[in-house]
Design a protein around this motif. Structure first.
Motif, mmCIF file in Angstrom:
data_model
loop_
_atom_site.group_PDB
_atom_site.id
_atom_site.type_symbol
_atom_site.label_atom_id
_atom_site.label_comp_id
_atom_site.label_asym_id
_atom_site.label_seq_id
_atom_site.Cartn_x
_atom_site.Cartn_y
_atom_site.Cartn_z
ATOM 1 N N LEU A 16 0.860 -1.180 0.000
ATOM 2 C CA LEU A 16 0.000 0.000 0.000
ATOM 3 C C LEU A 16 0.896 1.230 0.000
ATOM 4 N N LEU A 17 0.764 2.048 -1.036
ATOM 5 C CA LEU A 17 1.607 3.224 -1.218
ATOM 6 C C LEU A 17 0.965 4.447 -0.566
ATOM 7 N N LEU A 18 1.735 5.503 -0.400
ATOM 8 C CA LEU A 18 1.253 6.685 0.298
ATOM 9 C C LEU A 18 0.145 7.428 -0.443
ATOM 10 N N ASP A 19 0.064 7.243 -1.754
ATOM 11 C CA ASP A 19 -1.020 7.886 -2.512
ATOM 12 C C ASP A 19 -2.283 7.021 -2.516
ATOM 13 N N LEU A 92 2.160 -5.071 2.925
ATOM 14 C CA LEU A 92 3.238 -4.187 3.362
ATOM 15 C C LEU A 92 2.777 -2.753 3.148
ATOM 16 N N TYR A 93 3.283 -1.850 3.980
ATOM 17 C CA TYR A 93 2.921 -0.436 3.903
ATOM 18 C C TYR A 93 4.181 0.377 3.639
ATOM 19 N N PHE A 94 4.205 1.091 2.525
ATOM 20 C CA PHE A 94 5.331 1.945 2.191
ATOM 21 C C PHE A 94 5.221 3.244 2.984
ATOM 22 N N GLY A 95 6.344 3.731 3.506
ATOM 23 C CA GLY A 95 6.289 4.983 4.252
ATOM 24 C C GLY A 95 7.651 5.536 4.566
ATOM 25 N N ILE A 96 7.632 6.698 5.210
ATOM 26 C CA ILE A 96 8.841 7.377 5.635
ATOM 27 C C ILE A 96 9.348 6.676 6.889
ATOM 28 N N LYS A 97 10.576 6.227 6.853
ATOM 29 C CA LYS A 97 11.196 5.583 8.013
ATOM 30 C C LYS A 97 12.023 6.597 8.795
ATOM 31 N N PHE A 98 12.677 7.512 8.068
ATOM 32 C CA PHE A 98 13.503 8.546 8.679
ATOM 33 C C PHE A 98 13.176 9.878 8.028
ATOM 34 N N TYR A 99 12.835 10.858 8.847
ATOM 35 C CA TYR A 99 12.570 12.192 8.312
ATOM 36 C C TYR A 99 13.885 12.942 8.129
ATOM 37 N N ALA A 100 13.944 13.752 7.085
ATOM 38 C CA ALA A 100 15.120 14.566 6.820
ATOM 39 C C ALA A 100 15.215 15.653 7.883
ATOM 40 N N GLU A 101 16.424 15.885 8.369
ATOM 41 C CA GLU A 101 16.634 16.943 9.348
ATOM 42 C C GLU A 101 16.243 18.296 8.752
ATOM 43 N N ASP A 102 16.600 18.498 7.492
ATOM 44 C CA ASP A 102 16.258 19.729 6.782
ATOM 45 C C ASP A 102 15.569 19.347 5.477
ATOM 46 N N PRO A 103 14.222 19.377 5.439
ATOM 47 C CA PRO A 103 13.499 18.965 4.229
ATOM 48 C C PRO A 103 13.876 19.772 2.983
ATOM 49 N N CYS A 104 14.405 20.968 3.183
ATOM 50 C CA CYS A 104 14.813 21.795 2.034
ATOM 51 C C CYS A 104 15.990 21.171 1.284
ATOM 52 N N LYS A 105 16.681 20.245 1.921
ATOM 53 C CA LYS A 105 17.830 19.611 1.269
ATOM 54 C C LYS A 105 17.450 18.377 0.456
ATOM 55 N N LEU A 106 16.161 18.023 0.469
ATOM 56 C CA LEU A 106 15.714 16.927 -0.391
ATOM 57 C C LEU A 106 15.832 17.395 -1.827
ATOM 58 N N LYS A 107 16.542 16.627 -2.650
ATOM 59 C CA LYS A 107 16.855 17.072 -4.010
ATOM 60 C C LYS A 107 15.757 16.764 -5.015
ATOM 61 N N GLU A 108 15.093 15.642 -4.858
ATOM 62 C CA GLU A 108 14.146 15.157 -5.862
ATOM 63 C C GLU A 108 12.704 15.567 -5.539
ATOM 64 N N GLU A 109 11.994 16.006 -6.564
ATOM 65 C CA GLU A 109 10.592 16.387 -6.414
ATOM 66 C C GLU A 109 9.753 15.211 -5.921
ATOM 67 N N ILE A 110 10.019 14.025 -6.449
ATOM 68 C CA ILE A 110 9.233 12.850 -6.061
ATOM 69 C C ILE A 110 9.455 12.503 -4.584
ATOM 70 N N THR A 111 10.658 12.757 -4.065
ATOM 71 C CA THR A 111 10.932 12.520 -2.643
ATOM 72 C C THR A 111 10.107 13.492 -1.802
ATOM 73 N N ARG A 112 10.113 14.759 -2.186
ATOM 74 C CA ARG A 112 9.327 15.760 -1.458
ATOM 75 C C ARG A 112 7.840 15.412 -1.509
ATOM 76 N N TYR A 113 7.389 14.913 -2.654
ATOM 77 C CA TYR A 113 5.984 14.527 -2.803
ATOM 78 C C TYR A 113 5.637 13.367 -1.856
ATOM 79 N N GLN A 114 6.513 12.389 -1.737
ATOM 80 C CA GLN A 114 6.265 11.270 -0.819
ATOM 81 C C GLN A 114 6.233 11.763 0.632
ATOM 82 N N PHE A 115 7.117 12.718 0.985
ATOM 83 C CA PHE A 115 7.089 13.300 2.328
ATOM 84 C C PHE A 115 5.762 14.017 2.563
#
Length: 199
Positions: A16-19, A92-115
């Motif tokens: 099961l995905l986040l969307d 199984l459930y897909f999800g965030i296991k570790f949050y980024a300390e600084d979300p602004c440093k996430l490089k990929e748009e798809i990563t930000r979308y999953q967050f």
């Protein structure tokens, strides 16, 4: 004389995905078996979502008493006894296991979308408390992402009530979201990064 050939091992799993969509993994389609390592299963999910920044993500599962566990990439599926005891089929459930300390440093748009999807889900399910004023602001951004600019001809009174943002959502919150959404005119439509999603 009877044949004593081994019966091929069948494996059927839904991720099961986040969307809220599902990814089906089977022995026949992907060659997944109980002897498959968790890292291989994660790899299928990451490729399906076109994720590059994979260190933040994982797969969870629940045992029969609803205790949650993370899938260990180094172990085979068979070594996850709590998972194997729940199926088949397995979930199984897909999800965030570790949050980024600084979300602004996430490089990929798809990563930000999953967050974004994870935070939205956590707020809706009450796992992440959210003050009403923050919920109104976030809700307005979600509406802007889904519907674009406010249009009085398309967005009649109460249009926000079709969406769920928080548990026990009240009309006052919906009104606040609607008011804020009206101020977001001409903002870039946020939307899903469709170019990254693989069907």
């Amino acid at each position: 004389m009877g044949c004593f050939c081994a019966v091929p091992e069948e494996f059927y799993c839904e991720v099961l995905l986040l969307d809220e969509s599902k990814l089906t993994l089977t022995s026949q389609q992907q060659g997944i078996k109980k002897s498959t390592k968790g890292s291989v299963v994660l790899g299928y999910v990451f490729r399906h979502l076109n994720l590059v920044e994979i260190d933040y993500f994982g797969l969870r599962y629940c045992d029969r008493s609803h205790q949650t566990y993370w899938l260990d990439p180094a172990k085979t599926l068979a070594e996850h006894k709590e998972l194997i005891n729940t199926g088949p089929p397995y979930t199984l459930y897909f999800g965030i296991k570790f949050y980024a300390e600084d979300p602004c440093k996430l490089k990929e748009e798809i990563t930000r979308y999953q967050f974004f999807l994870q935070v939205k889900q956590d707020i809706l399910q009450g796992r992440l408390p959210c003050p009403v004023n923050t919920a109104a602001q976030l809700g307005a951004y979600v509406i802007q992402s889904e519907l674009g600019d406010y249009d009085p001809y398309k967005h009649t009174a109460g249009y926000v009530s079709e969406y769920r943002f928080v548990p026990d959502q009240k009309e006052e919150l919906e009104d606040a979201i609607e008011r804020i959404h009206k101020t977001l005119m001409y903002k870039t439509k946020l939307g899903k990064p469709e170019k990254y999603l693989v069907g």
